[in-house]
Design a protein around this motif. Structure first.
Motif, PDB file in Angstrom:
ATOM      1  N   GLY A  81      11.998  13.075   3.483  1.00  0.00           N
ATOM      2  CA  GLY A  81      11.551  14.026   2.458  1.00  0.00           C
ATOM      3  C   GLY A  81      11.198  13.333   1.214  1.00  0.00           C
ATOM      4  O   GLY A  81      10.163  12.597   1.094  1.00  0.00           O
ATOM      5  N   LYS A  82      11.547  14.127   0.109  1.00  0.00           N
ATOM      6  CA  LYS A  82      11.026  13.664  -1.070  1.00  0.00           C
ATOM      7  C   LYS A  82      11.472  12.517  -1.680  1.00  0.00           C
ATOM      8  O   LYS A  82      10.805  11.947  -2.724  1.00  0.00           O
ATOM      9  N   ALA A  83      12.389  11.989  -1.084  1.00  0.00           N
ATOM     10  CA  ALA A  83      12.722  10.561  -1.420  1.00  0.00           C
ATOM     11  C   ALA A  83      11.813   9.355  -1.054  1.00  0.00           C
ATOM     12  O   ALA A  83      11.791   8.290  -1.369  1.00  0.00           O
ATOM     13  N   ILE A  84      10.800   9.599   0.084  1.00  0.00           N
ATOM     14  CA  ILE A  84       9.831   8.586   0.731  1.00  0.00           C
ATOM     15  C   ILE A  84       8.921   8.275  -0.528  1.00  0.00           C
ATOM     16  O   ILE A  84       8.426   9.064  -1.177  1.00  0.00           O
ATOM     17  N   ASP A  85       8.934   7.037  -0.520  1.00  0.00           N
ATOM     18  CA  ASP A  85       8.022   6.310  -1.499  1.00  0.00           C
ATOM     19  C   ASP A  85       6.593   6.311  -1.131  1.00  0.00           C
ATOM     20  O   ASP A  85       6.216   5.642  -0.027  1.00  0.00           O
ATOM     21  N   LEU A  86       5.799   7.158  -1.511  1.00  0.00           N
ATOM     22  CA  LEU A  86       4.543   7.607  -1.054  1.00  0.00           C
ATOM     23  C   LEU A  86       3.598   6.331  -1.386  1.00  0.00           C
ATOM     24  O   LEU A  86       2.423   6.262  -0.679  1.00  0.00           O
ATOM     25  N   ASP A  87       3.900   5.832  -2.229  1.00  0.00           N
ATOM     26  CA  ASP A  87       2.854   4.404  -2.797  1.00  0.00           C
ATOM     27  C   ASP A  87       3.142   3.414  -1.585  1.00  0.00           C
ATOM     28  O   ASP A  87       2.245   2.899  -0.931  1.00  0.00           O
ATOM     29  N   LYS A  88       4.297   3.196  -1.152  1.00  0.00           N
ATOM     30  CA  LYS A  88       4.671   2.321   0.079  1.00  0.00           C
ATOM     31  C   LYS A  88       4.168   2.917   1.475  1.00  0.00           C
ATOM     32  O   LYS A  88       3.417   2.044   2.070  1.00  0.00           O
ATOM     33  N   LEU A  89       4.305   4.206   1.519  1.00  0.00           N
ATOM     34  CA  LEU A  89       3.545   4.589   2.662  1.00  0.00           C
ATOM     35  C   LEU A  89       2.039   4.635   2.648  1.00  0.00           C
ATOM     36  O   LEU A  89       1.637   4.397   3.881  1.00  0.00           O
ATOM     37  N   TYR A  90       1.446   4.738   1.721  1.00  0.00           N
ATOM     38  CA  TYR A  90      -0.305   4.595   1.693  1.00  0.00           C
ATOM     39  C   TYR A  90      -0.395   3.154   2.013  1.00  0.00           C
ATOM     40  O   TYR A  90      -1.357   2.914   2.527  1.00  0.00           O
ATOM     41  N   ALA A  91       0.247   2.056   1.287  1.00  0.00           N
ATOM     42  CA  ALA A  91       0.070   0.845   1.579  1.00  0.00           C
ATOM     43  C   ALA A  91       0.115   0.373   3.286  1.00  0.00           C
ATOM     44  O   ALA A  91      -0.873  -0.019   3.570  1.00  0.00           O
ATOM     45  N   ALA A  92       1.241   0.933   3.706  1.00  0.00           N
ATOM     46  CA  ALA A  92       1.361   0.843   4.996  1.00  0.00           C
ATOM     47  C   ALA A  92       0.216   1.355   6.028  1.00  0.00           C
ATOM     48  O   ALA A  92      -0.159   0.805   7.006  1.00  0.00           O
ATOM     49  N   HIS A  93       0.036   2.494   5.519  1.00  0.00           N
ATOM     50  CA  HIS A  93      -1.263   3.476   6.203  1.00  0.00           C
ATOM     51  C   HIS A  93      -2.456   2.638   5.944  1.00  0.00           C
ATOM     52  O   HIS A  93      -3.154   2.766   7.060  1.00  0.00           O
TER      53      HIS A  93
END
Length: 208
Positions: A81-93
């Motif tokens: 949920g809100k604990a997900i690091d969206l910067d890291k997720l975007y980099a992986a994406h």
């Protein structure tokens, strides 16, 4: 045209904070199921009961008692949920996860390391992975990468390795790789197994 980082983060923040039943995405019931398993039912699945509560107060005082009544992560190192690091997720994406930002919402995410990355993402439709092939030192630089539709998952198992601080994932009787888990890897492996086995049993009611 692919989304910019700012657009990606904004979209994901809105989805994570919204009622899944109000989102125009597949498998909204699955999103609620995972959210309830991790948060609402967290104390049940992580075996925090009145006895543990009492022991916590007796020996460690109020700080531990406070942690007992807050939402618990189902798997250490796997953010929810809100604990997900969206910067890291975007980099992986951007690098390898071909995630459909119009249909998917991140539920559980883990990414650590640069040279031999350990990365797992569960969305409402797909399990993505990019991990060392196994816990063996010779396999540390051999990556296994791919994705599996949740609808196609019929078997799921985990195996913790205490020395290496890793959890090996087996899906449909195929070992797909191992990811780093430095905290409570035994309990984390067990809880991740429980989550997926419950999901498999209830799949017909959760998908669609």
């Amino acid at each position: 045209m692919s989304a910019t980082k700012e657009e990606f983060v904004k979209i994901m923040e809105q989805r994570i904070g919204a009622d899944p039943n109000q989102l125009d995405i597949p498998n909204a019931r699955l999103v609620k199921f995972v959210n309830d398993f991790v948060d609402t039912e967290g104390s049940k699945y992580l075996d925090y009961g009145l006895i543990n509560w009492g022991i916590g107060i007796l020996f460690w005082g109020i700080p531990l008692a406070f942690r007992q009544i807050t939402p618990k992560a189902i798997v250490h190192e796997l953010d929810h949920g809100k604990a997900i690091d969206l910067d890291k997720l975007y980099a992986a994406h951007s690098e390898w996860i071909n995630m459909d930002i119009n249909r998917e919402i991140p539920l559980l995410f883990h990414k650590i390391g640069a040279m031999s990355p350990s990365c797992v993402l569960l969305t409402n439709t797909t399990l993505y992975y990019n991990m060392p092939r196994s816990k063996k030192s010779g396999d540390a630089k051999q990556q296994t990468m791919g994705k599996i539709d949740i609808a196609d998952i019929t078997q799921f198992d985990t195996k913790p390795h205490s020395i290496m601080d890793m959890i090996t994932l087996t899906v449909n009787n195929n070992e797909i790789g191992a990811f780093n888990c430095k905290k409570a890897h035994g309990k984390s492996a067990n809880n991740l197994r429980k989550l997926f086995q419950s999901l498999i049993m209830k799949k017909n009611s959760l998908l669609g």
